[in-house]
Write a protein that holds these residues in place. Structure first.
Motif, PDB file in Angstrom:
ATOM      1  N   HIS A 177       0.832  -1.209   0.000  1.00  0.00           N
ATOM      2  CA  HIS A 177       0.000   0.000   0.000  1.00  0.00           C
ATOM      3  C   HIS A 177       0.867   1.260   0.000  1.00  0.00           C
ATOM      4  O   HIS A 177       0.537   2.261  -0.645  1.00  0.00           O
ATOM      5  CB  HIS A 177      -0.928   0.013   1.221  1.00  0.00           C
ATOM      6  CG  HIS A 177      -2.011  -1.018   1.175  1.00  0.00           C
ATOM      7  ND1 HIS A 177      -3.039  -0.978   0.262  1.00  0.00           N
ATOM      8  CD2 HIS A 177      -2.222  -2.119   1.937  1.00  0.00           C
ATOM      9  CE1 HIS A 177      -3.842  -2.018   0.466  1.00  0.00           C
ATOM     10  NE2 HIS A 177      -3.371  -2.731   1.470  1.00  0.00           N
ATOM     11  N   ILE A 178       1.986   1.214   0.723  1.00  0.00           N
ATOM     12  CA  ILE A 178       2.884   2.373   0.784  1.00  0.00           C
ATOM     13  C   ILE A 178       3.559   2.598  -0.566  1.00  0.00           C
ATOM     14  O   ILE A 178       3.656   3.731  -1.047  1.00  0.00           O
ATOM     15  CB  ILE A 178       3.924   2.168   1.908  1.00  0.00           C
ATOM     16  CG1 ILE A 178       3.208   2.084   3.267  1.00  0.00           C
ATOM     17  CG2 ILE A 178       4.965   3.289   1.897  1.00  0.00           C
ATOM     18  CD1 ILE A 178       4.018   1.424   4.359  1.00  0.00           C
ATOM     19  N   LYS A 179       4.013   1.530  -1.210  1.00  0.00           N
ATOM     20  CA  LYS A 179       4.622   1.665  -2.549  1.00  0.00           C
ATOM     21  C   LYS A 179       3.611   2.200  -3.554  1.00  0.00           C
ATOM     22  O   LYS A 179       3.971   2.912  -4.491  1.00  0.00           O
ATOM     23  CB  LYS A 179       5.182   0.313  -3.002  1.00  0.00           C
ATOM     24  CG  LYS A 179       6.424  -0.104  -2.236  1.00  0.00           C
ATOM     25  CD  LYS A 179       6.757  -1.573  -2.521  1.00  0.00           C
ATOM     26  CE  LYS A 179       7.791  -2.080  -1.529  1.00  0.00           C
ATOM     27  NZ  LYS A 179       7.846  -3.568  -1.515  1.00  0.00           N
ATOM     28  N   THR A 180       2.334   1.830  -3.388  1.00  0.00           N
ATOM     29  CA  THR A 180       1.287   2.353  -4.272  1.00  0.00           C
ATOM     30  C   THR A 180       1.179   3.874  -4.129  1.00  0.00           C
ATOM     31  O   THR A 180       1.076   4.592  -5.127  1.00  0.00           O
ATOM     32  CB  THR A 180      -0.062   1.674  -3.959  1.00  0.00           C
ATOM     33  OG1 THR A 180       0.045   0.311  -4.348  1.00  0.00           O
ATOM     34  CG2 THR A 180      -1.213   2.332  -4.706  1.00  0.00           C
ATOM     35  N   LEU A 181       1.226   4.377  -2.889  1.00  0.00           N
ATOM     36  CA  LEU A 181       1.215   5.838  -2.707  1.00  0.00           C
ATOM     37  C   LEU A 181       2.425   6.472  -3.385  1.00  0.00           C
ATOM     38  O   LEU A 181       2.302   7.495  -4.069  1.00  0.00           O
ATOM     39  CB  LEU A 181       1.193   6.211  -1.227  1.00  0.00           C
ATOM     40  CG  LEU A 181       1.265   7.728  -0.958  1.00  0.00           C
ATOM     41  CD1 LEU A 181       0.292   8.158   0.125  1.00  0.00           C
ATOM     42  CD2 LEU A 181       2.678   8.188  -0.610  1.00  0.00           C
ATOM     43  N   LEU A 182       3.613   5.890  -3.208  1.00  0.00           N
ATOM     44  CA  LEU A 182       4.834   6.482  -3.771  1.00  0.00           C
ATOM     45  C   LEU A 182       4.810   6.473  -5.300  1.00  0.00           C
ATOM     46  O   LEU A 182       5.357   7.372  -5.945  1.00  0.00           O
ATOM     47  CB  LEU A 182       6.070   5.730  -3.267  1.00  0.00           C
ATOM     48  CG  LEU A 182       6.322   5.778  -1.750  1.00  0.00           C
ATOM     49  CD1 LEU A 182       7.521   4.904  -1.384  1.00  0.00           C
ATOM     50  CD2 LEU A 182       6.557   7.215  -1.275  1.00  0.00           C
ATOM     51  N   THR A 183       4.161   5.462  -5.875  1.00  0.00           N
ATOM     52  CA  THR A 183       4.144   5.298  -7.326  1.00  0.00           C
ATOM     53  C   THR A 183       3.016   6.084  -7.980  1.00  0.00           C
ATOM     54  O   THR A 183       3.215   6.710  -9.033  1.00  0.00           O
ATOM     55  CB  THR A 183       3.958   3.796  -7.672  1.00  0.00           C
ATOM     56  OG1 THR A 183       4.964   3.043  -7.011  1.00  0.00           O
ATOM     57  CG2 THR A 183       4.011   3.566  -9.178  1.00  0.00           C
ATOM     58  N   GLY A 184       1.842   6.036  -7.370  1.00  0.00           N
ATOM     59  CA  GLY A 184       0.654   6.630  -7.975  1.00  0.00           C
ATOM     60  C   GLY A 184      -0.198   5.575  -8.636  1.00  0.00           C
ATOM     61  O   GLY A 184       0.305   4.598  -9.183  1.00  0.00           O
ATOM     62  N   SER A 185      -1.511   5.790  -8.591  1.00  0.00           N
ATOM     63  CA  SER A 185      -2.453   4.809  -9.134  1.00  0.00           C
ATOM     64  C   SER A 185      -2.684   4.964 -10.627  1.00  0.00           C
ATOM     65  O   SER A 185      -3.338   4.126 -11.239  1.00  0.00           O
ATOM     66  CB  SER A 185      -3.801   4.934  -8.409  1.00  0.00           C
ATOM     67  OG  SER A 185      -3.669   4.565  -7.056  1.00  0.00           O
ATOM     68  N   SER A 186      -2.175   6.046 -11.197  1.00  0.00           N
ATOM     69  CA  SER A 186      -2.391   6.237 -12.633  1.00  0.00           C
ATOM     70  C   SER A 186      -1.237   7.002 -13.253  1.00  0.00           C
ATOM     71  O   SER A 186      -0.438   7.623 -12.552  1.00  0.00           O
ATOM     72  CB  SER A 186      -3.704   6.984 -12.891  1.00  0.00           C
ATOM     73  OG  SER A 186      -3.616   8.322 -12.437  1.00  0.00           O
ATOM     74  N   ALA A 187      -1.153   6.926 -14.572  1.00  0.00           N
ATOM     75  CA  ALA A 187      -0.219   7.753 -15.334  1.00  0.00           C
ATOM     76  C   ALA A 187      -0.993   8.381 -16.475  1.00  0.00           C
ATOM     77  O   ALA A 187      -2.038   7.862 -16.900  1.00  0.00           O
ATOM     78  CB  ALA A 187       0.950   6.922 -15.854  1.00  0.00           C
ATOM     79  N   GLN A 188      -0.477   9.503 -16.954  1.00  0.00           N
ATOM     80  CA  GLN A 188      -1.078  10.202 -18.085  1.00  0.00           C
ATOM     81  C   GLN A 188      -0.138  10.111 -19.282  1.00  0.00           C
ATOM     82  O   GLN A 188       1.079  10.259 -19.110  1.00  0.00           O
ATOM     83  CB  GLN A 188      -1.226  11.698 -17.762  1.00  0.00           C
ATOM     84  CG  GLN A 188      -2.153  12.014 -16.625  1.00  0.00           C
ATOM     85  CD  GLN A 188      -3.589  11.756 -16.986  1.00  0.00           C
ATOM     86  OE1 GLN A 188      -4.235  10.930 -16.347  1.00  0.00           O
ATOM     87  NE2 GLN A 188      -4.103  12.412 -17.998  1.00  0.00           N
ATOM     88  N   VAL A 189      -0.683   9.891 -20.454  1.00  0.00           N
ATOM     89  CA  VAL A 189       0.110  10.021 -21.677  1.00  0.00           C
ATOM     90  C   VAL A 189      -0.625  10.918 -22.657  1.00  0.00           C
ATOM     91  O   VAL A 189      -1.862  10.953 -22.695  1.00  0.00           O
ATOM     92  CB  VAL A 189       0.417   8.671 -22.369  1.00  0.00           C
ATOM     93  CG1 VAL A 189       1.418   7.855 -21.574  1.00  0.00           C
ATOM     94  CG2 VAL A 189      -0.853   7.888 -22.635  1.00  0.00           C
ATOM     95  N   ILE A 190       0.144  11.649 -23.422  1.00  0.00           N
ATOM     96  CA  ILE A 190      -0.398  12.483 -24.500  1.00  0.00           C
ATOM     97  C   ILE A 190      -0.635  11.598 -25.715  1.00  0.00           C
ATOM     98  O   ILE A 190       0.131  10.662 -25.967  1.00  0.00           O
ATOM     99  CB  ILE A 190       0.585  13.632 -24.808  1.00  0.00           C
ATOM    100  CG1 ILE A 190       0.681  14.584 -23.594  1.00  0.00           C
ATOM    101  CG2 ILE A 190       0.193  14.377 -26.084  1.00  0.00           C
ATOM    102  CD1 ILE A 190       1.795  15.608 -23.679  1.00  0.00           C
ATOM    103  N   ILE A 191      -1.729  11.849 -26.451  1.00  0.00           N
ATOM    104  CA  ILE A 191      -2.045  11.090 -27.670  1.00  0.00           C
ATOM    105  C   ILE A 191      -1.884  11.997 -28.882  1.00  0.00           C
ATOM    106  O   ILE A 191      -2.425  13.099 -28.917  1.00  0.00           O
ATOM    107  CB  ILE A 191      -3.500  10.560 -27.644  1.00  0.00           C
ATOM    108  CG1 ILE A 191      -3.743   9.689 -26.410  1.00  0.00           C
ATOM    109  CG2 ILE A 191      -3.830   9.803 -28.928  1.00  0.00           C
ATOM    110  CD1 ILE A 191      -5.222   9.316 -26.204  1.00  0.00           C
TER     111      ILE A 191
END
Lengths: 131, 131, 131
Positions: free
Chosen positions: B84-98
């Protein structure tokens, strides 16, 4: 943009804002798209994590306080450098997907405001995009 | 929203999902805009990093396991607080430009699902926005 | 997509790109929506934090260098694994809300490019969405 305010009661604290975010998204009339949930403060952040067992919030905050010690060779005179560092590690915003006018979350996911320099009154901004 | 599933094989693991994300974006018909790549699990995340040398993935996971120790003063009875802690450090999502119906990535960038409590079957959600 | 370049001068450094991001958003003609500020490099990131006191940047970088040591049991031969790890912790992109053709930031917030393997010439991508 939609806005709402919350009051935090501890120096570090996770506040479940899922209900407020859902209402904010509902107010926009967007039925399908995505939303940015944004923290306009530099000593707080937004994260998505487990909300069922309060021990998870406690363990995350406890370990963050261990990774980023309260006392160290900090120069920032305001004394809240650990909060700024936790904000970088957490991120100032989170994204959620919107379907049927609601944020799509996994079974165990809740949206949290992360207080790292409380107690304070805080504001959260929500921008929904789509149609 | 587009969805796909993956199977992880280790306790902590980075899985390259660039191909699956590209296909998901292609399926939407969006040619220009941005996409949210979203992990609906609370013990995993999404990140973008180097994909050429497998040692990079190994070094990142190795250091994350050092920053967030497996054994500590955790209270969450399920025993997966480090995830759960690594999830906070990483983030639940990423954004990419299309652009041109494809995710725009830098020369060395690949999109990864981050498994922090495997092995498990996992789902990834992709929402593309634009025109 | 809008693009701009910056030159970094140190191994680790935060560069305030708020002005460049504001210009990029202005160029798109989008008046209301959200923007993705994206780093196409695997040893840099984008973050939003305090910009008033330079000691904050110094303290964040100093603690990041403590959390992710320069020397450890790294296998990646290029020798910049700490930079890749800091990129995961920071994130490759940030989101800002757009109103009145401008990025909405809190009182103390500024947008930073995070250099973790400099000095280098770097590019930032900005995609604005909305109307």
């Amino acid at each position: 943009m939609e806005k709402f305010t919350i009051s935090t009661s501890s120096r570090t604290q996770f506040i479940d804002i899922t209900h407020e975010v859902s209402n904010a998204i509902g107010n926009t009339g967007i039925t399908s798209g995505a939303a940015t949930i944004y923290c306009p403060h530099t000593t707080g952040g937004i994260t998505i994590n487990e909300g069922a067992d309060p021990a998870v919030k406690r363990d995350i905050l406890h370990m963050l306080n261990s990774i980023v010690p309260w006392e160290a060779d900090y120069r920032h005179m305001e004394g809240n450098s650990p909060a700024h560092i936790k904000t970088l590690l957490t991120g100032s915003s989170a994204q959620v997907i919107i379907e049927n006018s609601r944020p799509c979350l996994g079974t165990w996911q809740r949206i949290f405001f992360c207080e790292y320099d409380g107690p304070r009154k805080r504001t959260v901004w929500v921008q929904a995009m789509g149609r």
